[in-house]
Design a protein around this motif. Structure first.
Motif, PDB file in Angstrom:
ATOM      1  N   ARG A   1     -23.569  16.630 -57.594  1.00 13.62           N
ATOM      2  CA  ARG A   1     -24.294  17.777 -57.043  1.00 13.62           C
ATOM      3  C   ARG A   1     -25.789  17.491 -56.997  1.00 13.62           C
ATOM      4  NH1 ARG A   1     -27.558  21.863 -60.303  1.00 13.62           N
ATOM      5  NH2 ARG A   1     -28.331  23.202 -58.629  1.00 13.62           N
ATOM      6  N   LYS A   2     -26.345  16.922 -58.055  1.00  9.14           N
ATOM      7  CA  LYS A   2     -27.786  16.678 -58.104  1.00  9.14           C
ATOM      8  C   LYS A   2     -28.205  15.628 -57.081  1.00  9.14           C
ATOM      9  CE  LYS A   2     -28.209  18.024 -62.953  1.00  9.14           C
ATOM     10  NZ  LYS A   2     -28.603  17.610 -64.311  1.00  9.14           N
ATOM     11  N   VAL A   3     -27.376  14.592 -56.922  1.00 10.24           N
ATOM     12  CA  VAL A   3     -27.674  13.548 -55.939  1.00 10.24           C
ATOM     13  C   VAL A   3     -27.657  14.135 -54.530  1.00 10.24           C
ATOM     14  CG1 VAL A   3     -26.828  11.409 -54.905  1.00 10.24           C
ATOM     15  CG2 VAL A   3     -26.827  11.669 -57.387  1.00 10.24           C
TER      16      VAL A   3
ATOM     17  N   ALA B   1     -24.780  19.564 -46.674  1.00  2.00           N
ATOM     18  CA  ALA B   1     -25.109  20.861 -47.267  1.00  2.00           C
ATOM     19  C   ALA B   1     -23.878  21.491 -47.907  1.00  2.00           C
ATOM     20  CB  ALA B   1     -25.694  21.786 -46.211  1.00  2.00           C
ATOM     21  N   TYR B   2     -22.735  21.381 -47.226  1.00  2.00           N
ATOM     22  CA  TYR B   2     -21.504  21.941 -47.796  1.00  2.00           C
ATOM     23  C   TYR B   2     -21.129  21.221 -49.087  1.00  2.00           C
ATOM     24  CZ  TYR B   2     -16.537  22.381 -48.682  1.00  2.00           C
ATOM     25  OH  TYR B   2     -15.327  22.552 -49.311  1.00  2.00           O
ATOM     26  N   LEU B   3     -21.220  19.893 -49.095  1.00  2.00           N
ATOM     27  CA  LEU B   3     -20.879  19.140 -50.310  1.00  2.00           C
ATOM     28  C   LEU B   3     -21.797  19.526 -51.459  1.00  2.00           C
ATOM     29  CD1 LEU B   3     -20.073  15.514 -49.053  1.00  2.00           C
ATOM     30  CD2 LEU B   3     -18.492  17.241 -49.904  1.00  2.00           C
ATOM     31  N   ALA B   4     -23.099  19.656 -51.176  1.00  5.06           N
ATOM     32  CA  ALA B   4     -24.021  20.070 -52.230  1.00  5.06           C
ATOM     33  C   ALA B   4     -23.650  21.454 -52.763  1.00  5.06           C
ATOM     34  CB  ALA B   4     -25.453  20.068 -51.698  1.00  5.06           C
ATOM     35  N   ASP B   5     -23.228  22.341 -51.861  1.00  8.44           N
ATOM     36  CA  ASP B   5     -22.835  23.701 -52.262  1.00  8.44           C
ATOM     37  C   ASP B   5     -21.581  23.693 -53.128  1.00  8.44           C
ATOM     38  OD1 ASP B   5     -24.907  24.910 -51.025  1.00  8.44           O
ATOM     39  OD2 ASP B   5     -23.818  25.451 -49.204  1.00  8.44           O
ATOM     40  N   ILE B   6     -20.545  23.000 -52.674  1.00  9.75           N
ATOM     41  CA  ILE B   6     -19.267  23.041 -53.389  1.00  9.75           C
ATOM     42  C   ILE B   6     -19.368  22.340 -54.737  1.00  9.75           C
ATOM     43  CG2 ILE B   6     -18.268  20.942 -52.378  1.00  9.75           C
ATOM     44  CD1 ILE B   6     -16.436  24.277 -53.091  1.00  9.75           C
TER      45      ILE B   6
ATOM     46  N   PHE C   1     -21.554  30.032 -49.059  1.00 11.26           N
ATOM     47  CA  PHE C   1     -22.319  28.814 -49.270  1.00 11.26           C
ATOM     48  C   PHE C   1     -23.708  29.022 -48.652  1.00 11.26           C
ATOM     49  CE2 PHE C   1     -17.847  27.168 -48.637  1.00 11.26           C
ATOM     50  CZ  PHE C   1     -17.588  27.030 -50.000  1.00 11.26           C
ATOM     51  N   GLU C   2     -24.645  29.472 -49.442  1.00 13.98           N
ATOM     52  CA  GLU C   2     -25.938  29.915 -48.913  1.00 13.98           C
ATOM     53  C   GLU C   2     -26.751  28.799 -48.247  1.00 13.98           C
ATOM     54  OE1 GLU C   2     -28.088  32.042 -51.849  1.00 13.98           O
ATOM     55  OE2 GLU C   2     -26.535  33.560 -52.137  1.00 13.98           O
ATOM     56  N   PRO C   3     -26.945  27.633 -48.894  1.00 11.12           N
ATOM     57  CA  PRO C   3     -27.726  26.580 -48.217  1.00 11.12           C
ATOM     58  C   PRO C   3     -27.115  26.149 -46.883  1.00 11.12           C
ATOM     59  CG  PRO C   3     -27.547  26.102 -50.551  1.00 11.12           C
ATOM     60  CD  PRO C   3     -26.618  27.241 -50.276  1.00 11.12           C
ATOM     61  N   LEU C   4     -25.783  26.070 -46.829  1.00  8.56           N
ATOM     62  CA  LEU C   4     -25.120  25.711 -45.577  1.00  8.56           C
ATOM     63  C   LEU C   4     -25.382  26.783 -44.512  1.00  8.56           C
ATOM     64  CD1 LEU C   4     -23.202  24.046 -43.823  1.00  8.56           C
ATOM     65  CD2 LEU C   4     -21.275  25.241 -44.906  1.00  8.56           C
ATOM     66  N   THR C   5     -25.275  28.052 -44.901  1.00 10.05           N
ATOM     67  CA  THR C   5     -25.512  29.142 -43.962  1.00 10.05           C
ATOM     68  C   THR C   5     -26.948  29.111 -43.432  1.00 10.05           C
ATOM     69  OG1 THR C   5     -23.900  30.515 -45.134  1.00 10.05           O
ATOM     70  CG2 THR C   5     -25.432  31.641 -43.661  1.00 10.05           C
ATOM     71  N   GLU C   6     -27.904  28.890 -44.330  1.00  3.20           N
ATOM     72  CA  GLU C   6     -29.306  28.819 -43.912  1.00  3.20           C
ATOM     73  C   GLU C   6     -29.542  27.657 -42.953  1.00  3.20           C
ATOM     74  OE1 GLU C   6     -31.656  28.597 -47.406  1.00  3.20           O
ATOM     75  OE2 GLU C   6     -31.139  30.622 -48.108  1.00  3.20           O
ATOM     76  N   PHE C   7     -28.923  26.512 -43.240  1.00  2.00           N
ATOM     77  CA  PHE C   7     -29.108  25.344 -42.365  1.00  2.00           C
ATOM     78  C   PHE C   7     -28.520  25.606 -40.982  1.00  2.00           C
ATOM     79  CE2 PHE C   7     -27.647  21.302 -40.588  1.00  2.00           C
ATOM     80  CZ  PHE C   7     -28.826  20.563 -40.611  1.00  2.00           C
ATOM     81  N   LEU C   8     -27.330  26.207 -40.941  1.00  4.07           N
ATOM     82  CA  LEU C   8     -26.706  26.492 -39.650  1.00  4.07           C
ATOM     83  C   LEU C   8     -27.537  27.486 -38.843  1.00  4.07           C
ATOM     84  CD1 LEU C   8     -22.941  26.777 -40.691  1.00  4.07           C
ATOM     85  CD2 LEU C   8     -24.068  24.839 -39.602  1.00  4.07           C
TER      86      LEU C   8
END
Length: 491
Positions: free
Chosen positions: A238-240, A276-281, A328-335
């Motif tokens: 996640r951190k990477v 973004a999805y991978l970082a979220d999950i 998944f907030e970061p993914l939603t913001e990116f989209l």
């Protein structure tokens, strides 16, 4: 002084090389030379500190063994290789004492030859025999699930069952969670591998590392450096991934200046959306993993957390099917920032969540956990699988309004330990569930302490005594140890 040195994981020579010179100088400045000379009578040599630590360790072990001889207990064990090469077997114990359930360090010994199930069981059995502990008193054993531990014929658990047939064996829930979450489908697997390749391309070249750090500083980024991925460190993904995603603009600029082929990935919005999805999950998985860690964790608590996460997976799948990814907030913001729809990612995300749900069901099969609701709250539960005598005691206990008031103020373990004398059968049944370990967290944390104590500068140290004084919750009886020593008349 010796106990403080052991607690701080410092070398035994620190007393002679640092503590005593500093104490002499402080005393001389504050009180004068005459007072400081009195400190010279204190023995602080390396051998003296080592003997004191050994004496305290033996006293702590003696107190612990006395407690275990009069109580049922559960153990967790794991083995790992130290800096010098030998494998160290580390064992923790959980037992009832002073109306509560207590966890403590049992022993840490080097495995003499091979780390087979037979050899590890032999070490355990020898310790039990030497300290007059009965296997019948051991009600639970928790391991990491390796073949040497859980093998059907020659594993440690199988050998323990030959001497204690009714023992409860547990595969560490943290290990199971890591195994269930590590599998990725082809689409997201490629994103992760590319991300690791990108990080390695910068981190493995010191010049690139310095130039990229300077670029991040100039641009005012929250991060200055990328993080290396380590497979054995479950929380590193996640951190990477999050660091790469948050530095995507800086990476694109840097890779473009270097004419690297990897720039095509950080410039691709679809690839970045998957990242973004991978970082979220993995953020969600890390939160679950962290919640399973810690002391005093029971099977009931950890099972509740796993069950909740499995329900979340089903909710997420349903939302993805409905073309929604707002969980998944970061993914939603990116989209939203890039005017992208989730349609292109929905299939891959749904497949990944479905596969993850399948793996969680495999590693965490649905048990009749509701059968233990009477342990969580004996005053409101009706359906149980208790025997006749146990049901009668539960009826008596649930009608005791004084105990009901106390139940609201105490932890589960304290409550059931307190009622053990009055409701023996019922309390023993409850403690059989609450006492066994759910994870090998204590062993894993202790290996971190062992790595500090037995470093490359102290590679020949026999680490068990230092480990016991450092990690045990039992305080050594200093006054008793002092009375057993004979002072030299010349001093």
């Amino acid at each position: 002084m010796a106990m403080r040195i052991a607690k701080s994981k410092k070398a035994h020579t620190v007393a002679e090389s640092l503590i005593m010179p500093a104490a002499l100088e402080i005393c001389e400045i504050m009180l004068g030379k005459e007072s400081s000379r009195k400190l010279l009578s204190i023995p602080v040599s390396n051998d003296t500190i080592r003997r004191r630590i050994c004496d305290m360790s033996n006293d702590i072990q003696l107190q612990l063994v006395e407690r275990l001889q009069s109580s049922t207990f559960a153990i967790q064990l794991d083995e790992s290789t130290d800096i010098a090469g030998p494998a160290q077997l580390l064992v923790y114990v959980r037992y009832c004492f002073d109306n509560d359930v207590v966890e403590d360090f049992l022993f840490c010994k080097p495995v003499p030859l091979r780390t087979t199930g037979e050899d590890i069981f032999a070490m355990l059995n020898d310790f039990f025999i030497a300290n007059k502990l009965e296997w019948s008193s051991c009600i639970g054993i928790c391991t990491d699930g390796a073949a040497v531990m859980t093998g059907h014929k020659s594993g440690v658990v199988a050998r323990v069952r030959t001497v204690s047939p009714n023992i409860i064996s547990t595969h560490c829930m943290i290990h199971r969670e890591a195994l269930a979450s590590k599998n990725l489908n082809e689409s997201f697997g490629k994103v992760l591998n590319t991300c690791i390749k990108l990080v390695n391309w910068i981190k493995c070249r010191p010049l690139n590392e310095r130039l990229f750090a300077a670029l991040c500083e100039e641009s005012g980024s929250d991060h200055r450096h990328l993080l290396l991925h380590t497979e054995v460190r479950w929380l590193s993904r996640r951190k990477v991934l999050q660091c790469v995603f948050e530095l995507r603009s800086e990476l694109a600029s840097f890779l473009m200046d270097k004419n690297s082929e990897l720039v095509k990935f950080v410039s691709d919005n679809v690839w970045l959306a998957k990242l973004a999805y991978l970082a979220d999950i993995f953020c969600q998985l890390n939160a679950l993993n962290t919640s399973l860690q810690g002391r005093d964790s029971s099977v009931l608590k950890t099972t509740d957390k796993i069950t909740a996460f499995k329900k979340k997976l089903r909710i997420w799948k349903t939302r993805v099917q409905n073309k929604s990814c707002n969980m998944f907030e970061p993914l939603t913001e990116f989209l939203n920032e890039n005017n992208m729809a989730i349609d292109n990612l929905a299939t891959d995300i749904f497949d990944h969540l479905s596969a993850m749900e399948e793996y969680f069901d495999r590693y965490f099969p649905t048990d009749n956990i509701a059968d233990y609701d009477w342990i969580r709250n004996p005053f409101s539960c009706q359906l149980t699988d208790l025997t006749g005598k146990e049901e009668e005691q539960l009826a008596e206990l649930s009608s005791n309004r004084s105990l009901k008031l106390k139940f609201q103020e105490q932890t589960l373990t304290v409550f059931w330990c307190n009622v053990r004398n009055e409701y023996t059968l019922l309390a023993e049944r409850a403690l059989t569930v609450l006492v066994p370990f759910a994870t090998t967290y204590q062993c894993e944390a202790s290996f971190s302490a062992l790595a500090v104590i037995k470093s490359k500068f102290r590679s020949r140290l026999q680490v068990e005594d230092d480990n016991r004084v450092c990690l045990s919750k039992i305080s050594p009886r200093i006054d008793l140890l002092c009375r057993q020593k004979q002072a030299h008349s010349s001093h």
